[in-house]
Design a protein around this motif. Sequence first.
Motif, PDB file in Angstrom:
ATOM      1  N   ALA A   1       0.829  -1.208   0.000  1.00  0.00           N
ATOM      2  CA  ALA A   1       0.000   0.000   0.000  1.00  0.00           C
ATOM      3  C   ALA A   1       0.863   1.258   0.000  1.00  0.00           C
ATOM      4  CB  ALA A   1      -0.909   0.008   1.220  1.00  0.00           C
ATOM      5  N   PRO A   2       0.339   2.363  -0.517  1.00  0.00           N
ATOM      6  CA  PRO A   2       1.060   3.638  -0.467  1.00  0.00           C
ATOM      7  C   PRO A   2       1.285   4.082   0.972  1.00  0.00           C
ATOM      8  CG  PRO A   2      -0.789   3.764  -1.996  1.00  0.00           C
ATOM      9  CD  PRO A   2      -0.948   2.488  -1.224  1.00  0.00           C
ATOM     10  N   LEU A   3       2.303   4.882   1.170  1.00  0.00           N
ATOM     11  CA  LEU A   3       2.655   5.365   2.508  1.00  0.00           C
ATOM     12  C   LEU A   3       1.489   6.080   3.181  1.00  0.00           C
ATOM     13  CD1 LEU A   3       4.667   5.989   4.753  1.00  0.00           C
ATOM     14  CD2 LEU A   3       5.550   7.871   3.361  1.00  0.00           C
ATOM     15  N   ALA A   4       0.711   6.836   2.418  1.00  0.00           N
ATOM     16  CA  ALA A   4      -0.399   7.589   3.000  1.00  0.00           C
ATOM     17  C   ALA A   4      -1.407   6.683   3.693  1.00  0.00           C
ATOM     18  CB  ALA A   4      -1.097   8.420   1.922  1.00  0.00           C
ATOM     19  N   PHE A   5      -1.494   5.414   3.279  1.00  0.00           N
ATOM     20  CA  PHE A   5      -2.467   4.478   3.854  1.00  0.00           C
ATOM     21  C   PHE A   5      -2.044   3.963   5.226  1.00  0.00           C
ATOM     22  CE2 PHE A   5      -4.859   2.875  -0.167  1.00  0.00           C
ATOM     23  CZ  PHE A   5      -4.918   4.178  -0.647  1.00  0.00           C
ATOM     24  N   MET A   6      -0.819   4.284   5.664  1.00  0.00           N
ATOM     25  CA  MET A   6      -0.317   3.800   6.945  1.00  0.00           C
ATOM     26  C   MET A   6      -0.761   4.668   8.120  1.00  0.00           C
ATOM     27  SD  MET A   6       1.423   1.041   6.278  1.00  0.00           S
ATOM     28  CE  MET A   6       0.282   0.704   4.928  1.00  0.00           C
ATOM     29  N   ARG A   7      -1.285   5.846   7.853  1.00  0.00           N
ATOM     30  CA  ARG A   7      -1.651   6.766   8.925  1.00  0.00           C
ATOM     31  C   ARG A   7      -2.721   6.161   9.833  1.00  0.00           C
ATOM     32  NH1 ARG A   7      -0.506  11.866   9.650  1.00  0.00           N
ATOM     33  NH2 ARG A   7       0.305  12.069   7.518  1.00  0.00           N
ATOM     34  N   GLY A   8      -2.530   6.325  11.146  1.00  0.00           N
ATOM     35  CA  GLY A   8      -3.517   5.876  12.115  1.00  0.00           C
ATOM     36  C   GLY A   8      -3.438   4.418  12.488  1.00  0.00           C
ATOM     37  N   ARG A   9      -2.481   3.674  11.920  1.00  0.00           N
ATOM     38  CA  ARG A   9      -2.388   2.240  12.201  1.00  0.00           C
ATOM     39  C   ARG A   9      -1.280   1.955  13.206  1.00  0.00           C
ATOM     40  NH1 ARG A   9      -2.402  -1.183   6.731  1.00  0.00           N
ATOM     41  NH2 ARG A   9      -2.882  -2.778   8.281  1.00  0.00           N
ATOM     42  N   THR A  10      -1.428   0.846  13.936  1.00  0.00           N
ATOM     43  CA  THR A  10      -0.355   0.324  14.768  1.00  0.00           C
ATOM     44  C   THR A  10       0.013  -1.040  14.200  1.00  0.00           C
ATOM     45  OG1 THR A  10      -1.135   1.469  16.749  1.00  0.00           O
ATOM     46  CG2 THR A  10       0.349  -0.408  17.071  1.00  0.00           C
ATOM     47  N   LEU A  11       1.256  -1.210  13.783  1.00  0.00           N
ATOM     48  CA  LEU A  11       1.674  -2.405  13.055  1.00  0.00           C
ATOM     49  C   LEU A  11       2.372  -3.364  14.009  1.00  0.00           C
ATOM     50  CD1 LEU A  11       3.021  -0.535   9.909  1.00  0.00           C
ATOM     51  CD2 LEU A  11       0.715  -1.399  10.337  1.00  0.00           C
ATOM     52  N   SER A  12       1.619  -4.319  14.550  1.00  0.00           N
ATOM     53  CA  SER A  12       2.151  -5.295  15.500  1.00  0.00           C
ATOM     54  C   SER A  12       2.361  -6.640  14.813  1.00  0.00           C
ATOM     55  CB  SER A  12       1.183  -5.470  16.675  1.00  0.00           C
ATOM     56  OG  SER A  12       0.974  -4.240  17.340  1.00  0.00           O
ATOM     57  N   ASN A  13       3.380  -7.387  15.295  1.00  0.00           N
ATOM     58  CA  ASN A  13       3.673  -8.735  14.790  1.00  0.00           C
ATOM     59  C   ASN A  13       3.763  -8.749  13.263  1.00  0.00           C
ATOM     60  OD1 ASN A  13       3.556  -9.976  17.442  1.00  0.00           O
ATOM     61  ND2 ASN A  13       1.342  -9.678  17.314  1.00  0.00           N
TER      62      ASN A  13
END
Length: 336
Positions: A232-244
């Motif tokens: 996904a594009p970088l902009a789609f990472m906002r607001g997420r917490t990426l665990s495991n």
Amino acid sequence: MGLDALNPPKPEDIHETLLEFPDNRLLIDLCGEFDRNLAQIEHQLNVHILRRGNHLAIVGDGTARGQAAAVLQALYQRLEQGKQIEAGDIDGEIRMDQHDEPAGPDAQMELFKGGRVEIKTRKKLVEPRTDAQKAYVKSLFKKELAFGIGPAGTGKTYLAVAVGVNMFISGHVDRILLSRPAVEAGEKLGYLPGDMKDKVDPYMQPLYDALNDFLPAKQVEKLIFEKRIEIAPLAFMRGRTLSNAFVVLDEAQNATTMQMKMFLTRLGEGSRMVITGDRSQVDLPRGVNSGLRDAESLLKGIDEIAFNYFTAKDVVRHPLVGKIIDAYDAADPAKG
């Protein structure tokens, strides 16, 4: 089959590791008649193994799950080589794993064995060629956050995706997330045909190419559908917490300072993050600072973060590419 009733793990210590085995015929042999192979691993490592289609779910404490995952992967590779599995083979793999370093990502790679570094993936064995690449791969396994900085063709992204696939198929992470800034170069996204996926996929194609080198195409499609692999594009990472998760940000020189900070602060428990980029290929508008340059300057003093650098000597494409990079570097006043 079941957990040891005499020493049951505490409820808070019980988690699940999910392994996928694409060849159902080999999976049947891995489990053994009436699941006797799984029963032996369960008994010796005090875990519980559940079969779900072409997946095996390992339930137990972290150390035991890591050991069981390593044993199952080793036995599956034995079957892929046309060998059989006997009770003694299972016992031997368990004893070998217990005599190694504690289970962890390093156990999945034979670092500097005979002067070689090898990364096992589903389709091929990947071997870094230069000293810088070997050091880079080692840092990807040892550090939770690592940077790979250097010119195109040095294997920064390719090796990062290979390590991510290795950690995923060995059960050390639950998913892979690959991202790039969707920086426009001549064409506006809104002018491109199709829906949002159609618009951003051209920017993500190098990441698809790398994945397809390490996993069967049908498996890649299935994992993307299940959202166990995300591109996904970088902009789609906002607001997420990426665990495991194993997370790669490619072409990071085209992230702004705020985007880079946003992305770095997504790092969650049990995750690994890799940032790759080439400082000489910034496509941001004039006057906009590169988040890669700023991150390099601000984070250099943090011991837990690895910075790895490549030069034209590490280019693994056509030999002429290295000479082209040297020529441009020599003509660049900033590098003089």
